[in-house]
Write a protein that holds these residues in place. Structure first.
Motif, PDB file in Angstrom:
ATOM      1  N   ALA A  50      11.623  79.588  50.951  1.00 15.84           N
ATOM      2  CA  ALA A  50      10.305  78.931  50.935  1.00 15.84           C
ATOM      3  C   ALA A  50       9.421  79.413  52.075  1.00 15.84           C
ATOM      4  O   ALA A  50       8.219  79.628  51.889  1.00 15.84           O
ATOM      5  N   ALA A  51       9.995  79.583  53.272  1.00 16.81           N
ATOM      6  CA  ALA A  51       9.190  80.005  54.426  1.00 16.81           C
ATOM      7  C   ALA A  51       8.669  81.427  54.237  1.00 16.81           C
ATOM      8  O   ALA A  51       7.508  81.723  54.550  1.00 16.81           O
ATOM      9  N   GLU A  52       9.512  82.311  53.716  1.00 17.73           N
ATOM     10  CA  GLU A  52       9.078  83.690  53.476  1.00 17.73           C
ATOM     11  C   GLU A  52       7.992  83.742  52.408  1.00 17.73           C
ATOM     12  O   GLU A  52       6.999  84.472  52.536  1.00 17.73           O
ATOM     13  N   ARG A  53       8.163  82.944  51.381  1.00 18.46           N
ATOM     14  CA  ARG A  53       7.174  82.901  50.300  1.00 18.46           C
ATOM     15  C   ARG A  53       5.832  82.401  50.833  1.00 18.46           C
ATOM     16  O   ARG A  53       4.774  82.966  50.536  1.00 18.46           O
ATOM     17  N   ALA A  54       5.873  81.364  51.651  1.00 17.21           N
ATOM     18  CA  ALA A  54       4.641  80.819  52.215  1.00 17.21           C
ATOM     19  C   ALA A  54       3.956  81.837  53.121  1.00 17.21           C
ATOM     20  O   ALA A  54       2.725  81.931  53.148  1.00 17.21           O
ATOM     21  N   ALA A  55       4.745  82.619  53.855  1.00 16.22           N
ATOM     22  CA  ALA A  55       4.169  83.625  54.748  1.00 16.22           C
ATOM     23  C   ALA A  55       3.436  84.703  53.963  1.00 16.22           C
ATOM     24  O   ALA A  55       2.370  85.181  54.385  1.00 16.22           O
ATOM     25  N   VAL A  56       3.984  85.100  52.813  1.00 18.97           N
ATOM     26  CA  VAL A  56       3.317  86.107  51.986  1.00 18.97           C
ATOM     27  C   VAL A  56       1.969  85.577  51.500  1.00 18.97           C
ATOM     28  O   VAL A  56       0.931  86.248  51.615  1.00 18.97           O
TER      29      VAL A  56
END
Length: 222
Positions: free
Chosen positions: A16-22
Motif C-alpha cells: 500500500a505504501a509503495e502504491r501510494a508513493a507512485v
C-alpha cells in the motif's frame, strides 16, 4: 508497448505504501520553470535518473530516445538565443495575449543544474507495432522515456521542465545531429525553490486544466 525486464526487487507486487508513493509522484509532478542555481548533479544521481528514463516502454522495443548532456555554460549560451527567438515568435502568434505571454517564465536554461536534450534517433526500421504509424509511435515511445525521467526526478525532489520552444532544424544543426534524427526537447533539471502547488499555467491564470469527465468519449452505437 514492450518494457525491458526490471532489475529491481523480484517481487512484482506493490504494498500500500509503495502504491501510494507512485500515485503521489504522479499527482505532484510539475513542468518546472524556476530553478535554484546549483552545481551539477552527482554522476550517480544523473545516471539513476537516466536509467529510469531508459526503462520506459517502447513500441517494438525500438528505444528511439537519445539524451545529450549540455550543462556547460558555453552550451547554455549557445542554445539560449534559439529558445528566445521561438519565444518571441510565439508571442507574435498570440496576438492580444502576446504581452501577457512574455511575462511568463517559460524556460530555465541558465538556472538549472543540468540541461539535457532529448533526441529522436534515426529510424532503425522497426516494423513491429508501428507499420501504420512509424513516426508517431517513435514519438510516443520517446515521450514515455521523458515521463519516466520526470517522475523519477520528482521522487528525488528535483524539478524538470520540458522546453519545446525552438526551431527543430536550427537546434538539430546546433547539436550536429545525424541525418534522420530530430530534437524533441530541452530538459531543464535540478533543485527548485519550491514545487508549484498547481501547474504553472494554472497558477498564473493562463489556462486551467479540464476535468477527467470531459476526456471520456462514448463509443458509437453498434
Amino acid at each position: 508497448m514492450t518494457t525491458p525486464s526490471p532489475s529491481a526487487d523480484p517481487s512484482p507486487l506493490f504494498d500500500a505504501a509503495e502504491r501510494a508513493a507512485v500515485y503521489r509522484a504522479i499527482a505532484l509532478r510539475r513542468d518546472m520553470r524556476h530553478f535554484m542555481p546549483s552545481p551539477p548533479l552527482p554522476d550517480e544521481l544523473l545516471e539513476r535518473l537516466l536509467q529510469a528514463a531508459h526503462a520506459a516502454p517502447s513500441v517494438g522495443l525500438m528505444q528511439p530516445w537519445r539524451f545529450m548532456r549540455l550543462s556547460s555554460p558555453a552550451w547554455r549560451e549557445r542554445l539560449f538565443p534559439i529558445v528566445e527567438a521561438e519565444r518571441q515568435r510565439t508571442a507574435a502568434a498570440l496576438d492580444e495575449r502576446g504581452a501577457e505571454f512574455l511575462r511568463l517564465k517559460v524556460e530555465g536554461l541558465r538556472d538549472c543544474a543540468e540541461l539535457l536534450a532529448v533526441v529522436l534517433a534515426p529510424d532503425d526500421g522497426t516494423v513491429f507495432g508501428r507499420l501504420s504509424q512509424p513516426r508517431e509511435m517513435a514519438w510516443c515511445s520517446a515521450a514515455c522515456a521523458v515521463q519516466n525521467l520526470w517522475l523519477a526526478a520528482r521522487a528525488e525532489n528535483l524539478g524538470l521542465g520540458w522546453v519545446s520552444m525552438f526551431d527543430p532544424p536550427e537546434l538539430a544543426r546546433a547539436l550536429a545531429l545525424p541525418e534522420g534524427a530530430e530534437p524533441l526537447g530541452l530538459l531543464c533539471l535540478g533543485p527548485v525553490p519550491r514545487f508549484y502547488d498547481q501547474p504553472m499555467l494554472e497558477e498564473t491564470g493562463w489556462r486551467h486544466a479540464r476535468p477527467l469527465r470531459e476526456m471520456l468519449m462514448a463509443p458509437p452505437p453498434l
